[in-house]
Scaffold this motif. Structure first.
Motif, short mmCIF file in Angstrom:
data_model
loop_
_atom_site.label_atom_id
_atom_site.label_comp_id
_atom_site.label_asym_id
_atom_site.label_seq_id
_atom_site.Cartn_x
_atom_site.Cartn_y
_atom_site.Cartn_z
N GLN A 90 0.84 -1.19 0.00
CA GLN A 90 0.00 0.00 0.00
C GLN A 90 0.88 1.26 0.00
N GLU A 111 -4.84 9.98 -2.67
CA GLU A 111 -5.14 8.73 -3.37
C GLU A 111 -4.36 7.59 -2.73
N TYR A 119 -3.11 3.72 -3.18
CA TYR A 119 -2.81 2.78 -4.26
C TYR A 119 -2.34 1.44 -3.69
N ASN A 128 -2.33 -0.53 -8.69
CA ASN A 128 -3.79 -0.52 -8.79
C ASN A 128 -4.35 0.78 -8.24
N THR A 129 -5.19 1.44 -9.04
CA THR A 129 -5.77 2.71 -8.60
C THR A 129 -6.94 2.52 -7.64
N HIS A 130 -7.54 1.34 -7.64
CA HIS A 130 -8.64 1.05 -6.71
C HIS A 130 -8.35 -0.28 -5.99
N SER A 153 -8.28 -3.35 -3.57
CA SER A 153 -9.31 -3.95 -2.74
C SER A 153 -8.95 -3.82 -1.26
#
Length: 243
Positions: free
Chosen positions: A55, A166, A168, A186-188, A190
């Motif tokens: 992260q 943001e 990531y 990854n922009t979104h 989990s």
């Protein structure tokens, strides 16, 4: 060159001043042969492929400011690694994909049934495998080193929104020598609590992210919990880097 020739200069990565240059050639076949000889096999854990979800948080895109979370987690495939079979269950570590298959018979008993380890469990494995210092000296610095240029390369494409941040999720795989390789960012990412490790970690990430973007904004000397600042642009062309 001259409209009908190619020229390749083959050299090792992370070198300078012409150190590590292997050859110059106009033959693609020679380039491919050299590359094949120098391929390093992927690192596996107990015969199984894995990746690591890391992260990171960007608190400012206009003057790029990047924070790196100290904890992460490892995701395993459900079946043993093999270069002779390219089935997704053996090479794609995404949790959603791996849920489609049962655990393989004969899978090593030390591997977790939910196919996820914490970064602390991964470090203990590395220590037991004779790589006691590789996490602090190679893996973490290597991940930080590649993440910052990746984010800088897209800086002009990101719509800057004042007061926003943001979160990531970067996915890494590793060579046999433990050198990390960035797969994707990854922009979104989990934050689903799909098992014990993500449940604990994702809750901590959200808590610490809010602490960072709210409390730290008002009080720059307050604790940022498990987020470490690894990069901050401080003005026109003046860049700060924290390895």
């Amino acid at each position: 060159m001259e409209g009908d020739h190619n020229l390749w200069i083959v050299e090792a990565g992370a070198q300078s001043c012409a150190r590590g240059i292997i050859t110059c050639t106009a033959q693609l076949e020679e380039v491919l042969e050299l590359a094949e000889k120098r391929l390093t096999p992927p690192l596996t854990v107990l015969g199984t492929e894995f990746d690591l979800r890391q992260q990171l948080l960007v608190s400012d895109w206009s003057l790029l400011t990047v924070w790196f979370y100290r904890d992460s987690y490892v995701r395993f495939c459900s079946r043993p690694f093999s270069m002779h079979c390219l089935h997704r269950s053996q090479h794609l570590c995404n949790v959603v994909i791996q849920k489609q298959w049962r655990l393989a018979r004969g899978r090593h008993p030390r591997l977790p049934r939910d196919m996820i380890w914490s970064s602390q469990q991964f470090q203990l494995y590395l220590q037991g495998a004779g790589h006691a210092e590789v996490w602090e000296k190679l893996i973490v610095p290597g991940m930080k080193e590649v993440l910052v240029p990746a984010l800088r390369s897209t800086q002009e494409l990101v719509e800057v929104r004042k007061g926003s941040f943001e979160l990531y999720g970067a996915d890494f795989t590793f060579q046999e020598n433990c050198q990390p390789w960035l797969l994707e960012i990854n922009t979104h990412p989990s934050l689903e609590p799909c098992s014990t490790v993500p449940r604990r970690l994702c809750a901590a990430v959200l808590r610490d992210a809010l602490r960072l973007v709210l409390d730290h904004k008002e009080n720059p000397v307050c604790s940022t919990s498990a987020f470490d600042l690894i990069y901050k642009e401080v003005g026109w062309g003046a860049l700060g880097w924290a390895p």
